[in-house]
Write a protein that holds these residues in place. Structure first.
Motif, mmCIF file in Angstrom:
data_model
loop_
_atom_site.group_PDB
_atom_site.id
_atom_site.type_symbol
_atom_site.label_atom_id
_atom_site.label_comp_id
_atom_site.label_asym_id
_atom_site.label_seq_id
_atom_site.Cartn_x
_atom_site.Cartn_y
_atom_site.Cartn_z
ATOM 1 N N GLN A 58 0.830 -1.200 0.000
ATOM 2 C CA GLN A 58 0.000 0.000 0.000
ATOM 3 C C GLN A 58 0.868 1.255 0.000
ATOM 4 O O GLN A 58 0.597 2.218 -0.724
ATOM 5 N N GLU A 59 1.942 1.249 0.803
ATOM 6 C CA GLU A 59 2.833 2.406 0.882
ATOM 7 C C GLU A 59 3.593 2.623 -0.421
ATOM 8 O O GLU A 59 3.800 3.756 -0.857
ATOM 9 N N THR A 60 4.028 1.525 -1.047
ATOM 10 C CA THR A 60 4.909 1.615 -2.213
ATOM 11 C C THR A 60 4.143 1.712 -3.525
ATOM 12 O O THR A 60 4.487 2.519 -4.400
ATOM 13 N N LEU A 61 3.100 0.894 -3.668
ATOM 14 C CA LEU A 61 2.400 0.781 -4.951
ATOM 15 C C LEU A 61 0.965 1.279 -4.910
ATOM 16 O O LEU A 61 0.317 1.372 -5.956
ATOM 17 N N GLY A 62 0.460 1.572 -3.711
ATOM 18 C CA GLY A 62 -0.902 2.080 -3.598
ATOM 19 C C GLY A 62 -1.963 1.033 -3.828
ATOM 20 O O GLY A 62 -3.113 1.364 -4.131
ATOM 21 N N LYS A 63 -1.620 -0.244 -3.681
ATOM 22 C CA LYS A 63 -2.591 -1.321 -3.856
ATOM 23 C C LYS A 63 -2.152 -2.523 -3.036
ATOM 24 O O LYS A 63 -0.997 -2.618 -2.601
ATOM 25 N N SER A 64 -3.061 -3.465 -2.818
ATOM 26 C CA SER A 64 -2.737 -4.661 -2.044
ATOM 27 C C SER A 64 -1.954 -5.651 -2.898
ATOM 28 O O SER A 64 -1.957 -5.558 -4.135
ATOM 29 N N PRO A 65 -1.294 -6.626 -2.249
ATOM 30 C CA PRO A 65 -0.592 -7.649 -3.043
ATOM 31 C C PRO A 65 -1.517 -8.394 -3.996
ATOM 32 O O PRO A 65 -1.144 -8.679 -5.140
ATOM 33 N N ARG A 66 -2.742 -8.714 -3.566
ATOM 34 C CA ARG A 66 -3.673 -9.449 -4.427
ATOM 35 C C ARG A 66 -4.077 -8.621 -5.646
ATOM 36 O O ARG A 66 -4.142 -9.138 -6.770
ATOM 37 N N VAL A 67 -4.369 -7.355 -5.421
ATOM 38 C CA VAL A 67 -4.751 -6.489 -6.539
ATOM 39 C C VAL A 67 -3.589 -6.333 -7.502
ATOM 40 O O VAL A 67 -3.750 -6.383 -8.726
ATOM 41 N N TRP A 68 -2.376 -6.134 -6.975
ATOM 42 C CA TRP A 68 -1.197 -6.007 -7.836
ATOM 43 C C TRP A 68 -1.008 -7.270 -8.676
ATOM 44 O O TRP A 68 -0.764 -7.188 -9.892
ATOM 45 N N LEU A 69 -1.144 -8.440 -8.049
ATOM 46 C CA LEU A 69 -0.966 -9.699 -8.770
ATOM 47 C C LEU A 69 -2.028 -9.852 -9.865
ATOM 48 O O LEU A 69 -1.707 -10.240 -11.002
ATOM 49 N N THR A 70 -3.264 -9.518 -9.543
ATOM 50 C CA THR A 70 -4.327 -9.582 -10.554
ATOM 51 C C THR A 70 -4.032 -8.638 -11.711
ATOM 52 O O THR A 70 -4.190 -9.007 -12.884
ATOM 53 N N ASP A 71 -3.590 -7.432 -11.396
ATOM 54 C CA ASP A 71 -3.264 -6.465 -12.448
ATOM 55 C C ASP A 71 -2.141 -6.978 -13.343
ATOM 56 O O ASP A 71 -2.199 -6.827 -14.574
ATOM 57 N N MET A 72 -1.109 -7.569 -12.736
ATOM 58 C CA MET A 72 0.004 -8.091 -13.522
ATOM 59 C C MET A 72 -0.459 -9.204 -14.456
ATOM 60 O O MET A 72 -0.075 -9.260 -15.631
ATOM 61 N N ARG A 73 -1.275 -10.105 -13.925
ATOM 62 C CA ARG A 73 -1.742 -11.227 -14.745
ATOM 63 C C ARG A 73 -2.607 -10.742 -15.902
ATOM 64 O O ARG A 73 -2.434 -11.183 -17.047
ATOM 65 N N LEU A 74 -3.508 -9.819 -15.616
ATOM 66 C CA LEU A 74 -4.388 -9.341 -16.678
ATOM 67 C C LEU A 74 -3.633 -8.492 -17.697
ATOM 68 O O LEU A 74 -3.931 -8.546 -18.897
ATOM 69 N N GLU A 75 -2.660 -7.736 -17.242
ATOM 70 C CA GLU A 75 -1.839 -6.961 -18.181
ATOM 71 C C GLU A 75 -1.118 -7.898 -19.147
ATOM 72 O O GLU A 75 -1.071 -7.642 -20.351
ATOM 73 N N ARG A 76 -0.567 -8.995 -18.623
ATOM 74 C CA ARG A 76 0.127 -9.958 -19.474
ATOM 75 C C ARG A 76 -0.851 -10.664 -20.409
ATOM 76 O O ARG A 76 -0.551 -10.878 -21.595
ATOM 77 N N VAL A 77 -2.016 -11.034 -19.886
ATOM 78 C CA VAL A 77 -3.029 -11.679 -20.719
ATOM 79 C C VAL A 77 -3.421 -10.775 -21.880
ATOM 80 O O VAL A 77 -3.480 -11.202 -23.043
ATOM 81 N N CYS A 78 -3.681 -9.497 -21.577
ATOM 82 C CA CYS A 78 -4.094 -8.561 -22.630
ATOM 83 C C CYS A 78 -3.015 -8.421 -23.693
ATOM 84 O O CYS A 78 -3.317 -8.370 -24.898
ATOM 85 N N ARG A 79 -1.763 -8.385 -23.260
ATOM 86 C CA ARG A 79 -0.662 -8.277 -24.212
ATOM 87 C C ARG A 79 -0.603 -9.506 -25.117
ATOM 88 O O ARG A 79 -0.422 -9.399 -26.330
ATOM 89 N N LEU A 80 -0.763 -10.691 -24.517
ATOM 90 C CA LEU A 80 -0.680 -11.926 -25.296
ATOM 91 C C LEU A 80 -1.907 -12.124 -26.176
ATOM 92 O O LEU A 80 -1.805 -12.701 -27.270
ATOM 93 N N LEU A 81 -3.068 -11.674 -25.728
ATOM 94 C CA LEU A 81 -4.255 -11.742 -26.582
ATOM 95 C C LEU A 81 -4.066 -10.926 -27.851
ATOM 96 O O LEU A 81 -4.523 -11.296 -28.926
ATOM 97 N N THR A 82 -3.363 -9.805 -27.698
ATOM 98 C CA THR A 82 -3.144 -8.911 -28.833
ATOM 99 C C THR A 82 -2.034 -9.398 -29.757
ATOM 100 O O THR A 82 -2.125 -9.276 -30.974
ATOM 101 N N SER A 83 -0.986 -9.968 -29.173
ATOM 102 C CA SER A 83 0.231 -10.251 -29.953
ATOM 103 C C SER A 83 0.411 -11.708 -30.349
ATOM 104 O O SER A 83 1.328 -12.031 -31.106
#
Length: 249
Positions: A181-206
């Motif tokens: 929360q102090e460093t990234l402004g989000k919880s570990p679970r939210v950060w992990l979900t964001d990372m996974r979906l960001e990668r999924v979106c990239r791979l769906l496109t490419s």
């Protein structure tokens, strides 16, 4: 150590045969990517190359020249970016031997800047690792967090939990939550979900990888779990996201 509130800026620069004597109200790290520079920092001289980096203290007169091709990362550090002890340690040894670990970090950042604009959160996580490597310190908490994030991003298929992420950093789950929360402004679970979906979106496109395969690679239980996460985050199913991205292209 590196402070939490930072204002780093970084660029790749080359220098020529003309003297570039300068002073400024912020400090700098000169991190060589290729070639060499002849540097003078307040009367102390050295050749900066793949074995030597330079630290220029704020307000310090310095000059750098080169008669060959060269490239360096120039990292600007403002007064609030470093605590006093770390700044003093760097200022006492303006020319720093580069370990293999430090050179790997420099190469990583050079490659990032060559392909994309550096995201501020990546820079904030990279700098503590670099400072630890330059000073030969045991990794401090910001560096351990950076190592955790890199490990998770490299293995998103693993069933990460807050508990095993906390164990990797060496803190309790509640402390890790506070650090995120102090460093990234989000919880570990939210950060992990964001990372996974960001990668999924990239791979769906490419890529043309099947959606079920993407779900497996990104740590989802099945395609349905990925579809629910995508619809919640974007309003689209993975298949619809892929179609829409290709229409735009």
């Amino acid at each position: 150590m590196v402070t939490a509130a930072t204002s780093y800026s970084i660029a790749v620069r080359s220098y020529g045969t003309h003297s570039t004597v300068d002073t400024h109200d912020f400090s700098q790290l000169v991190l060589p990517l290729a070639g060499e520079l002849s540097m003078d920092i307040a009367g102390r001289q050295a050749i900066v190359d793949r074995s030597i980096a330079a630290y220029v203290e704020a307000g310090c007169r310095h000059d750098q020249v080169s008669d060959s091709d060269n490239r360096s990362l120039i990292l600007d550090l403002h007064p609030r970016d470093l605590d006093t002890r770390t700044a003093d340690r760097l200022a006492s040894r303006p020319f720093l031997s580069l370990t293999p670990e430090a050179n790997n970090l420099i190469d990583y950042m050079g490659a990032q800047l060559a392909t994309e604009r550096m995201a501020s959160h990546k820079l904030q996580l990279w700098v503590p690792l670099l400072v630890d490597a330059l000073l030969g310190d045991e990794p401090q908490l910001p560096s351990r967090l950076a190592s955790l994030l890199a490990a998770v991003e490299a293995d998103l298929s693993r069933p990460w939990t807050v508990e095993n992420m906390a164990e990797k950093v060496g803190v309790s789950a509640s402390r890790l939550h506070a650090i995120f929360q102090e460093t990234l402004g989000k919880s570990p679970r939210v950060w992990l979900t964001d990372m996974r979906l960001e990668r999924v979106c990239r791979l769906l496109t490419s890529t043309d990888l099947p959606i079920a395969e993407l779900a497996f690679r990104m740590g989802y239980a099945d395609q349905s779990a990925l579809t629910r996460a995508m619809r919640k985050a974007t309003g689209l199913t993975p298949a619809a996201y892929r179609r829409q991205a290709r229409v735009r292209d």
